[in-house]
Design a protein around this motif. Structure first.
Motif, PDB file in Angstrom:
ATOM      1  N   ARG B  50       0.913  -1.244  -0.048  1.00 17.62           N
ATOM      2  CA  ARG B  50       0.042   0.169  -0.153  1.00 17.62           C
ATOM      3  C   ARG B  50       0.811   1.408  -0.119  1.00 17.62           C
ATOM      4  N   GLY B  54       0.833   4.155  -2.906  1.00 14.79           N
ATOM      5  CA  GLY B  54       0.710   5.500  -2.621  1.00 14.79           C
ATOM      6  C   GLY B  54      -0.703   5.534  -1.839  1.00 14.79           C
ATOM      7  N   LEU B  55      -1.021   4.611  -1.144  1.00 14.36           N
ATOM      8  CA  LEU B  55      -2.329   4.580  -0.405  1.00 14.36           C
ATOM      9  C   LEU B  55      -1.982   5.029   0.916  1.00 14.36           C
ATOM     10  N   THR B  56      -0.801   4.470   1.385  1.00 13.24           N
ATOM     11  CA  THR B  56      -0.295   4.710   3.022  1.00 13.24           C
ATOM     12  C   THR B  56       0.957   5.689   2.802  1.00 13.24           C
ATOM     13  N   ALA B  57       1.222   6.404   3.862  1.00 15.45           N
ATOM     14  CA  ALA B  57       2.484   6.994   3.766  1.00 15.45           C
ATOM     15  C   ALA B  57       3.183   6.185   4.694  1.00 15.45           C
TER      16      ALA B  57
END
Lengths: 226, 210
Positions: B50, B54-57
């Motif tokens: 993820r 690019g869904l989670t930093a």
């Protein structure tokens, strides 16, 4: 607005309406809830015309709030649980536009039927034609605000335990101003005043929500996906 | 960093709540390479995927795409990434065909009806293409996910447990799709407990420990 944003709104709108029409049962439940609750009040109180005409606008508006709330938990939750929401957020289209399309679909499938039923249900409350017309107009301006504000709550409570009841607590206070001006417009007409100030405020609220809410919802969705 | 590195991760760390999942994860992929992430349950495979999507930093570190650092929901990543996650992202109410049509329209590369029919035929679902997804099995839903990968024409594939619920035949289809994708110069990051059915020469392995 860019071409891509318009495409995105159209895409989400068409898809959500198609999905909603395939699951007619859920739509029917929400509308039936509205019809039944509105019809319960005359049974529970006295059948006096005077009392019903006083109660009517408030009952129709409050029930519209509750009916809107009933369908809100579905707005993003099913997309969140089946993975659609992360695909939407990862698509090249602007997320604010995609969620706008979803909110528009939500209003068309849940808000608009409530507006259309209002004059029929209002007849049970011995409301006369000008009052019914104002009631319908106020719902027409007010129910989109309910969908928009509700979408913020629905997006913020995504993934939260007990999201449904939390959503109600979060959203109902936000609905209060809409209720005050909506029911206020109808009361004004009943007491022989102009409904214009109330309706103008509702219209202004709708415009403000239309501009601000998509970005707030997009931000909330991204937080939920993190 | 080599000039032709397409996807690179530097010193990635991830945290979930108070637990640190992994620290100092690094890899770099060139065109035509696949990375297989292995590790026990709960070691952070999905989180790593993820982060790359690019869904989670990440808690620290960075992911670079073609030499440029990316941030979550980076538009440059959103133009290239195809994610097949835990959930197949299919609408139960719509048919296989409608689901694929909707997805290709969303990514801006609307496929012709014929192309969708061919893609479904390739995963042996042509008889089920007019059925609502609700009545399909897990494996069949996964196959629709494969058809979506074939249609999406994305450079970066991110696959979370792609072999789950797939039978041998479908695993072979996934292998064929991956071979074509890598031969075209695409890259792939996959989390998997089993080896992916592709040529080992183009595969790197990254083992996460718990």
């Amino acid at each position: 607005m860019s071409d891509s944003a318009l495409h995105a709104i159209g895409w989400a709108l068409a898809r959500d309406i198609r999905v909603a029409l395939r699951s007619k049962g859920e739509l029917g439940v929400q509308l039936l809830f509205y019809v039944i609750v509105v019809s319960l009040f005359p049974l529970a109180t006295s059948p006096s015309r005077e009392l019903l005409a006083t109660l009517g606008p408030g009952v129709l508006w409050t029930t519209a709030l509750l009916a809107s709330l009933l369908s809100l938990s579905r707005l993003f939750a099913s997309d969140f649980h089946d993975g659609t929401l992360e695909q939407i957020a990862l698509s090249p289209r602007p997320l604010a536009a995609l969620v706008s399309g979803k909110m528009a679909a939500h209003w068309l499938t849940t808000g608009l039927p409530v507006v259309v039923m209002a004059p029929l249900l209002g007849a049970q409350y011995a409301l006369d034609v000008p009052v019914l017309a104002t009631l319908t107009l106020s719902l027409l301006l007010g129910t989109p605000i309910l969908s928009l504000l509700g979408a913020v709550g629905a997006a913020l409570t995504l993934g939260a335990r007990g999201g449904g009841s939390l959503l109600a607590l979060l959203v109902l206070p936000l609905y209060a101003p809409v209720l005050i001006f909506g029911a206020g417009a109808v009361d004004a007409v009943r007491s022989g005043l102009s409904a214009a100030p109330h309706l103008s405020l509702l219209g202004a609220g709708l415009l403000l929500a239309l501009v601000a809410v998509p970005f707030a919802v997009a931000a909330a969705v991204r937080i939920a996906l993190d | 960093m080599a000039v032709n590195d397409v996807l690179e991760a530097r010193a990635l760390a991830a945290r979930r709540g108070f637990a640190t999942l992994f620290v100092d994860v690094a890899f770099s992929l060139q065109s035509g390479e696949a990375l297989v992430v292995t590790g026990p349950n709960g070691s952070g495979k999905t989180t790593l995927l993820r982060i790359v999507a690019g869904l989670t930093a990440p808690a620290s570190g960075e992911v670079r795409w073609r030499g440029e650092p990316t941030r979550p929901f980076d538009p440059r990543l959103r133009d290239v990434v195809a994610l097949n996650g835990h959930w197949p992202a299919l609408k139960d109410e719509l048919t296989a065909e409608e689901n694929l049509d909707a997805w290709t329209a969303l990514t801006g590369q609307r496929a012709a009806r014929d192309a969708i029919a061919v893609a479904l035929d390739d995963v042996a679902l042509s008889r089920q293409r007019r059925l609502p997804v609700r009545v399909l099995s897990q494996g069949q839903r996964r196959r629709i996910g494969l058809a979506r990968l074939a249609l999406a024409k994305r450079t970066l594939w991110i696959l979370d447990e792609p072999l789950t619920a797939l039978d041998n035949e479908a695993a072979g289809m996934l292998g064929d799709l991956l071979d074509v994708h890598l031969a075209r110069g695409g890259v792939c990051v996959a989390a998997s407990h089993q080896p992916l059915p592709i040529g080992a020469a183009r595969t790197q392995t990254l083992a996460l420990s718990s």
